[in-house]
Scaffold this active site. Structure first.
Site, mmCIF file in Angstrom:
data_model
loop_
_atom_site.group_PDB
_atom_site.id
_atom_site.type_symbol
_atom_site.label_atom_id
_atom_site.label_comp_id
_atom_site.label_asym_id
_atom_site.label_seq_id
_atom_site.Cartn_x
_atom_site.Cartn_y
_atom_site.Cartn_z
ATOM 1 N N THR A 134 -72.084 -52.166 106.844
ATOM 2 C CA THR A 134 -72.640 -52.421 108.169
ATOM 3 C C THR A 134 -72.771 -51.156 109.005
ATOM 4 O OG1 THR A 134 -72.250 -53.671 110.228
ATOM 5 C CG2 THR A 134 -70.303 -52.929 109.045
ATOM 6 N N LYS A 187 -76.192 -46.091 103.885
ATOM 7 C CA LYS A 187 -75.400 -47.110 103.196
ATOM 8 C C LYS A 187 -75.432 -46.933 101.679
ATOM 9 C CE LYS A 187 -75.840 -50.729 106.722
ATOM 10 N NZ LYS A 187 -76.219 -52.140 106.964
ATOM 11 N N ASP A 205 -74.965 -56.514 104.420
ATOM 12 C CA ASP A 205 -75.137 -56.148 105.821
ATOM 13 C C ASP A 205 -74.634 -57.336 106.651
ATOM 14 O OD1 ASP A 205 -76.258 -54.876 108.210
ATOM 15 O OD2 ASP A 205 -77.798 -56.430 108.084
ATOM 16 N N LEU A 206 -74.270 -57.089 107.899
ATOM 17 C CA LEU A 206 -73.756 -58.174 108.733
ATOM 18 C C LEU A 206 -74.836 -58.765 109.639
ATOM 19 C CD1 LEU A 206 -70.180 -56.884 109.699
ATOM 20 C CD2 LEU A 206 -70.778 -58.704 108.088
ATOM 21 N N ASP A 207 -75.192 -58.055 110.693
ATOM 22 C CA ASP A 207 -76.083 -58.603 111.718
ATOM 23 C C ASP A 207 -77.489 -58.833 111.169
ATOM 24 O OD1 ASP A 207 -74.388 -58.447 114.331
ATOM 25 O OD2 ASP A 207 -74.072 -56.537 113.302
ATOM 26 N N ASN A 245 -81.878 -49.496 108.615
ATOM 27 C CA ASN A 245 -80.693 -48.833 108.074
ATOM 28 C C ASN A 245 -80.224 -49.421 106.744
ATOM 29 O OD1 ASN A 245 -80.052 -51.130 109.652
ATOM 30 N ND2 ASN A 245 -77.935 -50.477 109.861
#
Length: 269
Positions: free
Chosen positions: A43, A195, A9-11, A221
């Site tokens: 993401t 995801k 995941d990014l953020d 998520n």
């Protein structure tokens, strides 16, 4: 060690609190790839604001955007690319909800698509559009979008969600921590999108089994992906809901290079 597929995941996970990839994280992920492991971004961001991060890491693997609704290889036409889009008729019907609810702005997004129904600024994960040349409407929607996001006061979210679900469209209505409070929003996407579904698809194409997947995440998520992976890891700074469901957690936060430091120890980099 058996090669691993590292899903990021990014953020709140790979990115630090400034929304950047730290030099340590970049260095460790490069070492992981040199050691035979693969790295995949998974993401909720659209492609437009994640491809620069993909390029910064010099990845060549498929990328998962829109929480699994878009799987593609940036800058090329991948034979297995897929998009899970909403029917334009569904989007047009969603637009009529503006007559019943105080929707501050409605945004339709897809691969290289961003249409808002009015100007806006200072919304997380969206570029400011102070003077959009084209506004979202039944007449301007020429491409089936992947998602429609409705920003509405938080006290109206439950009623808006119920109104969308009452239409019996084949869609899912979701939200998560970043879109709450003054930025409260509901995102409408196709049913059965998450995801984990996308990561399973990518893993099969790259010839990885679930038990050789390491996944990192921090918000609602990410739950399905963390459960699917052989080793699903919640960030120390994760949403409390995640922390109660995922046993493995990083000792450090995203601000402290939690992903990089965990991989250094686990993979012996």
């Amino acid at each position: 060690m058996t090669p691993k597929l590292i899903a990021l995941d990014l953020d709140g996970t790979t990115l630090n609190t400034e929304g950047k990839i730290s030099s340590r994280t970049r260095r460790v992920l490069t070492k992981a790839r040199e050691a035979g492991h693969e790295v995949v971004i998974a993401t909720g961001r659209p492609d437009s604001i994640s491809e620069d991060l993909y390029d910064e890491l010099e990845l060549t693997t498929p990328m998962i955007n829109f929480n699994g609704a878009l799987v593609h290889v940036p800058h090329q036409q991948w034979a297995f690319e897929y998009q899970r889009t909403l029917a334009p008729a569904t989007v047009i019907q969603l637009l009529t909800l503006r007559e019943q609810f105080p929707i501050k702005v409605m945004v339709a997004e897809g691969k290289r698509l961003l249409l808002a129904d009015r100007p806006y600024a200072n919304i997380p994960f969206l570029p400011d559009m102070l003077e959009p040349k084209v506004l979202l409407s039944a007449q301007t929607l020429q491409q089936a979008p992947i998602s429609v996001t409705m920003f509405t006061p938080e006290e109206n979210s439950a009623a808006l969600r119920a109104a969308i679900q009452a239409q019996n469209f084949p869609v899912s209505v979701q939200s998560w921590g970043s879109w709450s409070g003054k930025n409260a929003a509901l995102e409408v996407v196709s049913q059965h999108i998450n995801k984990a579904v996308a990561l399973k698809f990518v893993a099969e194409k790259l010839h990885f089994t679930a038990d050789n997947i390491i996944a990192f995440g921090d918000d609602d998520n990410d739950i399905e992906m963390l459960h699917y992976a052989g080793l699903g890891i919640a960030m120390k700074n994760a949403n409390p809901k995640i922390m109660t469901q995922i046993k493995q957690q990083t000792p450090l936060t995203n601000a402290e290079d939690g992903v990089a430091r965990y991989l250094e120890a686990y993979l012996g980099l």
